[in-house]
Design an enzyme around this catalytic site. Structure first.
Site, short mmCIF file in Angstrom:
data_model
loop_
_atom_site.label_atom_id
_atom_site.label_comp_id
_atom_site.label_asym_id
_atom_site.label_seq_id
_atom_site.Cartn_x
_atom_site.Cartn_y
_atom_site.Cartn_z
N ARG A 103 0.80 -1.23 0.00
CA ARG A 103 0.00 0.00 0.00
C ARG A 103 0.83 1.28 0.00
NH1 ARG A 103 -3.11 -3.87 1.74
NH2 ARG A 103 -1.14 -4.51 2.59
N THR A 104 1.80 1.35 0.88
CA THR A 104 2.55 2.61 0.99
C THR A 104 3.27 2.88 -0.33
OG1 THR A 104 2.80 2.14 3.32
CG2 THR A 104 4.16 3.90 2.43
N LYS A 113 27.72 -3.89 -3.64
CA LYS A 113 29.17 -3.67 -3.80
C LYS A 113 29.77 -2.98 -2.58
CE LYS A 113 28.47 -2.69 -8.72
NZ LYS A 113 28.55 -1.60 -9.70
N HIS A 162 5.74 5.96 11.26
CA HIS A 162 5.16 5.86 9.91
C HIS A 162 4.25 7.09 9.75
CE1 HIS A 162 3.80 4.21 6.27
NE2 HIS A 162 3.39 3.02 6.64
C1 NCD Z 1 1.90 -1.05 8.08
C2 NCD Z 1 3.39 -0.88 8.15
O1 NCD Z 1 4.12 -1.17 7.20
O2 NCD Z 1 3.83 -0.46 9.21
N1 NCD Z 1 1.43 -1.21 6.77
C3 NCD Z 1 1.23 -0.12 5.97
O3 NCD Z 1 2.12 0.69 5.75
N2 NCD Z 1 0.00 0.07 5.50
C4 NCD Z 1 1.37 -2.05 9.02
C5 NCD Z 1 1.89 -3.46 9.01
O4 NCD Z 1 2.77 -3.82 8.23
O5 NCD Z 1 1.39 -4.23 9.82
#
Ligand code: NCD
Length: 360
Positions: free
Chosen positions: A92-93, A121, A175
């Site tokens: 998703r991200t 490398k 995040h």
């Molecule tokens: C989350 C992450 O990567 O922290 N996912 C996301 O970015 N939507 C949550 C997760 O991986 O559980």
């Protein structure tokens, strides 16, 4: 491979000192001419910015409904290029940042693992990022290490091409853009019940290592009379740094391992996955903690306006039959990520006025 990496690791003078400072003391470092430049921590966002960004996301979303609107959006930033450096798994991200770039006309390059770049490398991540900065105008990075995006932004800000760095997830730490999309989703879902102010929010699951719930908790200081419920097994309780932050900002929170007991009380339930990729020692059969799953039978126990969120990916935490209930907001939440990230990129490149002009 690791031997190479060790040989080339060099100290960046001043980094350790900078990293050890309190976040509040570091915020200015990631601004440029009073505006946000690098997006590293959720603490960078205030209420004014959050409201403004949600509004901008709504405008982009509105414009994107027509072909003409989409063309206008694509004409905003066709002269800019972005690099997505995602060296930790992501669906998703990655996709929402990539699509957000396309919506605004940016072109996108990607690296999705250290094994296909010159890091094999022995090139350091710092030199790798600096190389990207030679070719692009924006870098989004996801990395398993806490503090990674911060270090990259700090390094680049001392070079002659300090392009903005956006943190797309830094280990179990933060995040921030997920927190933005979570806020955007909550505000939209609560549109008819007075928005996010005054709401009770439960965060459930692996609160210890879940960076999404950590970043979202930081943002709660921007909302009036919010109350948090941390629901987790004892081993996954929210860490003290977040709890101290909440205490400092007088945000009430409760900790419990009795999920069902809080279900009728809360306005939102934010489910999370157990982050076993950060396990100190890989265990054989992973414990799934079924008492912290949201099951179909629970739909009868929550309020009619209660929203169920999940940053996804989901494993067993939410029964798939729950998806059919209108209160299950996680698929809408996923889509919100694309719009809010487009809004963030539009803000970083200063084209928000051109977007709002379409509505005046
Ligand atoms: C989350 C992450 O990567 O922290 N996912 C996301 O970015 N939507 C949550 C997760 O991986 O559980």
């Amino acid at each position: 491979m690791e031997r190479y990496a060790e040989q080339t690791q060099q100290e960046f003078e001043g980094w350790e000192e900078f990293y050890s400072k309190m976040v509040d003391e570091k915020l200015d470092h990631f601004k440029s001419e009073g505006r946000l430049f690098d997006i590293i921590y959720a603490q960078q966002f205030d209420r004014e910015f959050l409201d403004y960004l949600c509004n901008l996301a709504d405008m982009i979303r509105g414009l994107a409904k027509t072909k003409m609107g989409q063309e206008k959006l694509r004409n905003l930033l066709p002269h800019k290029r972005a690099m997505l450096y995602f060296v930790q798994p992501s669906t998703r991200t990655f996709l929402s940042f990539q699509t957000a770039c396309y919506i605004l006309g940016l072109s996108v390059s990607e690296t999705r693992g250290t094994t296909t770049s010159s890091e094999v490398k022995g090139e350091s991540p710092e030199d790798t990022i600096r190389t990207f900065a030679s070719y692009v105008d924006l870098i989004v990075c996801r990395h398993p290490q806490a503090g990674f995006a911060e270090k990259m932004a700090w390094v680049l800000n001392q070079t002659e091409r300090p392009v903005p760095v956006l943190n797309g997830g830094s280990g179990p730490d933060q995040h921030p853009t997920q927190a933005l999309l979570d806020i955007y989703t909550l505000e939209r879902e609560f549109y008819n019940v007075g928005g996010l102010d005054g709401k009770k929010i439960a965060m459930v699951g692996d609160l210890r290592r879940g960076r999404t719930v950590r970043s979202l908790s930081y943002l709660m200081k921007n909302y009036k009379d919010v109350e948090l419920y941390f629901v987790s097994p004892d081993i996954f309780r929210m860490k003290d740094d977040i709890k101290s932050f909440l205490e400092k900002h007088n945000i009430p929170f409760h900790e419990t391992d009795d999920f069902e007991s809080i279900m009728p009380t809360v306005d939102a339930i934010y489910m999370t996955r157990i982050q076993d990729e950060y396990a100190e020692s890989p265990s054989g059969k992973a414990e799934t903690h079924p008492e912290f799953h949201f099951k179909t039978k629970h739909l009868a126990m929550i309020q009619p306006h209660c929203v169920i969120l999940h940053p996804l990916p989901r494993r067993y935490e939410i029964e798939v039959t729950v998806d059919k209930d209108p209160r299950a907001a996680y698929w809408r939440q996923e889509r919100c990520g694309m719009w809010i990230r487009a809004a963030l990129i539009a803000h970083i490149f200063g084209v928000e006025q051109e977007i709002s002009n379409e509505f005046s």
